[in-house]
Design a protein around this motif. Structure first.
Motif: not given
Length: 815
Positions: A354-361, A387-395, A439-446
């Motif tokens: 998520a931080q790199a903006g890449l898909p997981l294989s 977990l917090v890093t994942l949720l805070g990574s945006g879209a 999940i969308e709420t977490a994205v907005r909260a980020s």
């Protein structure tokens, strides 16, 4: 009836026999499923083969071929028949006569038919020009006639498809994307199109075509079952509606669920969403693989040249985190990674992706799902941080989370997630299922993590705020209990657990209070301050409120709601800082209000003014003031029926009321009579606002009885669009005795409709109470309005009288 008996009856009785056998098959009581679709296809095959044999006689070099869905044997009760009459270019008249002998009996039975008559060369040429034709021919299946001709067609079409795949697959991907943009995401729609929406049957067919190209293949796990489930639902939908429809409309869902033996419409939708999610995820993975293969083919010649014609290029692997690397545009596991010994690895890999903006294989996710050890309880600090890093990574969080869900890793990490996974929300305001909304709420909260002191608590509360919707009762109350358990399990200390639980319990408090209560009333502010407790919690709740609303849908948040919530937060913050809320005092009339009052007293009629209310520039991120609505000031001599008259005229002119305040205006000495001042904020439902002169003229007529407001609104109500078979829940009226010391708060929840406020005002007028103010809130098709009412003397209503008014109001609205 056995297959042999069915074929015999079909052959002996012609079209009539086929129709009878078909009807018997569809009404035999068997559930929708592959066996019934196969039986229907076999029955149809035998009938068409009989028609072909009777019409072809001595004709050679002709075959009848099923293509498309019929070629796959996927015949739903109202499916059309996709047929190709293939010939070798022989006698055209004889071929045309045979076509008539085939097509007309199908039409006579009222079955839709997609037909064509072509030579092998014509079929290949048409397929080369029309991608949809080529996709249909990939499923070609021999029915009757020259088997060699059909085999030649299949061989040629498959060879052409594989040769042209590098050019045609990108076009197919574009078609899928365009269709998704038109029809939306099947896994989130309340009335989904089972075929055309993203994740539907068309996408499943596209994945079959990609596999047939040999260029890439879709993940197989669960894909066939997902496709079968959507086909079963379509079968039941056809039988229920008697129509060839793919749209699962609201009014049909209960019957379709019953046809499938399911508990209710929600269970049906959840199964549909689960199937669509599998197909959509498989599509994402497959198209990513197609792109990778096509890119590698384009790069390989250049690499060979650079390597002097020899050697094999090796994909670079860039480290992202411990045990996690990037390779060829995907996040994969390092060669040294040991998921069986590293329980934090799934969260670390997800956060890195998520931080790199890449898909997981998908291969990496599958490997972790198969081997990863469960996390200890409570989680180690690293797991919580990842977990917090994942949720805070945006879209990018959304795609990564879906990859984890596809292999069951989310429910393994958070078992309570299972109850909200794919759970529909039967509220037009919500555009997502419960789990995707979280999940969308977490994205907005980020986006708000820079404005709060504890972004980790904000993100976790965003993930959990609606977790109680998987349980009966008030989801806020249930969610508080679940949030306490989850927060403790993932390793927060007792104080942080309490904050997360408070945020989940009160995540609706600010927006509901701001839009439905009088913010000038000290009791309103005190109640919120007591519930929140601290400044830091208020800060977090404010951010969560906005993130939740933005993630709900466009109807859930506006500049007006943002302004009201911010005003409430400011007032509560002052109380938490030790300041007592100011007691409301009778506001001194402004110069304009006094002018209107004097004019009304002098003329004996209503006087009004419209004025736009800009948002303060300091609150506007862009620096451009945004209107918060229009202020409508009405001064009118005190008389019965003022509130319903004004509300009715506004409804006739299609003006939406946001807030309403009614009070007596203090006039200078020597001016006789009493003038009421109505200070309302309104917004135009369509287009621009009407002229003040027109509003005044209609208000005069409404007050003297010459304008039949009720009749005008009844005409509009009769034309108001309603869904067939959908009955809204009955209105509910509730008294909130502790909400104010100055008045009695009566809350009305009802289906929004033109003139609702007029009907409420008329009922309150009939009950003999005085309306001090009204706070109007509309979410989708539901109106939630709060009225601060008093006795004619200006005091709160006694308990029994308040209950009586509520009952009368509810009765009036039901009528």
């Amino acid at each position: 009836m056995t297959g042999t008996d069915t074929r015999k009856e079909t052959e002996d009785s012609g079209p009539g026999g086929y129709a009878a056998a078909r009807l018997r098959l569809l009404t035999a009581g068997a559930r929708s499923g592959p066996s019934r679709r196969s039986a229907l296809a076999e029955l149809t095959d035998d009938w068409l083969a009989g028609l072909f044999a009777a019409g072809a006689q001595e004709l050679r070099g002709v075959s009848l071929v099923a293509v498309g869905g019929y070629g796959r044997g996927e015949l739903s009760p109202r499916s059309d028949l996709d047929l190709l009459l293939l010939h070798d270019g022989g006698d055209p008249k004889a071929v045309a006569a045979l076509a008539d002998r085939l097509w007309y009996p199908v039409w006579d039975l009222g079955i839709d038919l997609d037909h064509s008559v072509r030579t092998l060369a014509e079929a290949r040429r048409t397929a080369g020009e029309d991608l949809k034709v080529q996709l249909g021919l990939l499923d070609a299946r021999h029915l009757a006639g020259d088997l060699g001709l059909t085999a030649a067609l299949r061989t040629a079409v498959l060879a052409d498809w594989r040769n042209q795949a590098p050019k045609r697959l990108p076009h197919l991907q574009e078609l899928c994307a365009e269709r998704a943009a038109r029809h939306g995401e099947l896994r989130y729609l309340l009335e989904p199109d089972l075929k055309e929406a993203r994740g539907g049957l068309r996408d499943a067919t596209a994945l079959r075509a990609v596999a047939a190209s040999w260029l890439a293949d879709a993940p197989r796990e669960g894909l066939d079952e997902a496709r079968r489930r959507l086909l079963d639902v379509r079968d039941a939908l056809h039988l229920t509606t008697g129509r060839a429809t793919d749209r699962l409309a609201l009014q049909d869902q209960d019957q379709v669920a019953a046809e499938l033996g399911l508990l209710d419409a929600d269970t049906l939708l959840r199964q549909v969403y689960e199937a669509a999610r599998v197909i959509a995820y498989a599509g994402d993975v497959t198209w990513r693989e197609v792109g990778r293969v096509l890119r590698s083919r384009a790069v390989r010649p250049r690499l060979r040249a650079m390597l002097g014609g020899g050697g094999k290029p090796v994909a670079e692997r860039s480290p992202l985190a411990e045990g996690v690397v990037e390779q060829d545009g995907e996040v994969v596991l390092a060669r040294t990674a040991r998921p069986d010994r590293d329980p934090v690895l799934p969260l670390r890999a997800a956060a890195a992706a998520a931080q790199a903006g890449l898909p997981l294989s998908p291969h990496a996710v599958r490997r972790m799902a198969a081997a990863a050890r469960p996390l200890p309880t409570p989680w180690p600090a690293e797991a919580r941080e990842q977990l917090v890093t994942l949720l805070g990574s945006g879209a990018p969080t959304v795609e990564v989370w879906e990859a984890l869900e596809a292999e069951g890793l989310v429910t393994r990490l958070l078992p309570d997630w299972e109850r909200v996974r794919c759970r529909p929300q039967r509220n037009a305001v919500h555009v997502w299922t419960v789990d995707r909304h979280l999940i969308e709420t977490a994205v907005r909260a980020s986006a708000f993590t820079r404005r709060v002191s504890r972004p980790d608590l904000l993100l976790v509360a965003a993930l959990l705020h609606d977790i109680g919707k998987g349980w009966p009762g008030d989801h806020c109350v249930a969610g508080e209990i679940i949030a306490q358990d989850v927060a403790a399990r993932i390793g927060f200390d007792r104080a942080d657990v309490a904050v997360v639980a408070t945020l989940v319990r009160h995540h609706l408090l600010l927006v509901e209070t701001a839009t439905r209560r009088d913010l000038e009333d000290p009791a309103t502010v005190r109640l919120v301050a007591e519930a929140v407790g601290t400044q830091s919690t208020l800060e977090l709740l404010h951010a969560l409120t906005e993130a939740d609303a933005l993630a709900t849908g466009p109807a859930a948040w506006s500049s007006w709601r943002a302004f009201l919530v911010a005003d409430l937060v400011r007032r509560v913050s002052a109380v938490l800082a030790g300041d007592a809320p100011e007691e409301p005092r009778a506001a001194e009339p402004t110069a304009e209000q006094e002018r209107l009052g004097l004019e009304s007293a002098a003329t004996g009629g209503p006087v009004l003014a419209l004025r736009a209310q800009p948002r303060p520039a300091a609150d506007e991120p862009s620096g451009t003031p945004e209107p918060l609505g229009v202020e409508l000031l009405v001064a009118v001599p005190d008389q019965p029926g003022v509130l319903p008259a004004v509300a009715g005229v506004l409804a006739v002119h299609r003006l939406t009321v946001r807030t309403a305040e009614l009070r007596a205006l203090d006039l200078p000495e020597g001016v006789e009579g009493t003038v009421l001042l109505l200070n309302w904020r309104v917004a135009a439902e369509y287009g621009s606002l009407p002229q003040a002169a027109r509003l005044r003229a209609d208000l005069v007529r409404a007050l003297d009885g010459s304008l039949d407001v009720a009749g005008r609104l009844a005409e509009r109500d009769a034309a108001y669009p309603r869904r067939r078979g959908v009955v809204p829940p009955p209105p509910r009226v509730t008294v909130h005795p502790a909400a104010s010391r100055l008045a009695t708060v009566i809350e009305v929840r009802a289906q929004d409709a033109p003139g609702l406020l007029f009907r409420i005002g008329r009922a309150l007028e009939k009950a003999g109470v005085r309306v001090r103010s009204a706070h109007v809130s509309t979410l989708g098709s539901n109106a939630v309005d709060a009225f601060y009412v008093t006795t004619p003397a200006g005091t709160p209503l006694p308990g029994e009288e308040a209950a009586s008014v509520a009952r009368a109001l509810e009765e009036a609205l039901r009528g």
